[in-house]
Design a protein around this motif. Structure first.
Motif, short mmCIF file in Angstrom:
data_model
loop_
_atom_site.label_atom_id
_atom_site.label_comp_id
_atom_site.label_asym_id
_atom_site.label_seq_id
_atom_site.Cartn_x
_atom_site.Cartn_y
_atom_site.Cartn_z
N MET A 1 81.20 -75.49 -6.90
CA MET A 1 79.84 -75.71 -7.59
C MET A 1 79.35 -76.51 -8.19
N ARG A 57 73.53 -69.14 -17.96
CA ARG A 57 74.53 -70.08 -17.13
C ARG A 57 76.02 -69.80 -17.09
N PRO A 58 76.37 -70.18 -15.98
CA PRO A 58 77.12 -68.64 -15.36
C PRO A 58 78.62 -69.70 -15.66
N PRO A 59 79.66 -68.32 -16.07
CA PRO A 59 80.60 -68.89 -16.57
C PRO A 59 81.52 -69.89 -16.00
N THR A 60 80.78 -70.77 -14.62
CA THR A 60 82.00 -71.49 -14.01
C THR A 60 81.40 -72.77 -14.58
N ALA A 61 80.16 -72.55 -15.61
CA ALA A 61 79.86 -74.47 -15.50
C ALA A 61 80.76 -74.74 -17.00
N ARG A 62 81.63 -73.42 -18.02
CA ARG A 62 82.65 -73.90 -18.85
C ARG A 62 84.09 -74.74 -17.83
N VAL A 63 84.50 -74.22 -17.16
CA VAL A 63 85.48 -75.45 -15.83
C VAL A 63 84.91 -76.01 -15.57
N GLU A 64 83.12 -76.66 -14.86
CA GLU A 64 82.51 -77.74 -14.65
C GLU A 64 82.76 -79.01 -15.91
N ARG A 67 86.11 -79.45 -16.49
CA ARG A 67 86.37 -80.76 -15.40
C ARG A 67 86.04 -82.16 -15.71
#
Length: 76
Positions: A1, A57-64, A67
């Motif tokens: 991402m 806002r993609p769900p992967t933004a929460r993972v980022e 991090r």
């Protein structure tokens, strides 16, 4: 991402959530009720932060976000 531009307060909020969760994860935590309440408060603040109000806002933004918060904690 790709690198997401999160507001500084959102990253610090996530880092505080990690610290609170870690304090609860010890074998015999002290002040468990206060820590659980703090974790619930922080979870609500994270969920309803204005950053997430924008569509797309993609769900992967929460993972980022998690991090980046962990990276913030590792800095001296």
């Amino acid at each position: 991402m790709e690198h997401a531009d999160f507001p500084r307060d959102l990253i610090e909020l996530q880092a505080d959530w990690h610290r609170t969760y870690a304090a609860l994860a010890v074998p015999r935590p002290v002040h468990t009720t206060a820590l659980r309440r703090r974790l619930q408060t922080l979870s609500g603040q994270l969920l309803f932060h204005p950053y997430w109000a924008n569509p797309g806002r993609p769900p992967t933004a929460r993972v980022e976000l998690r991090r980046q918060a962990r990276a913030l904690e590792r800095r001296p």
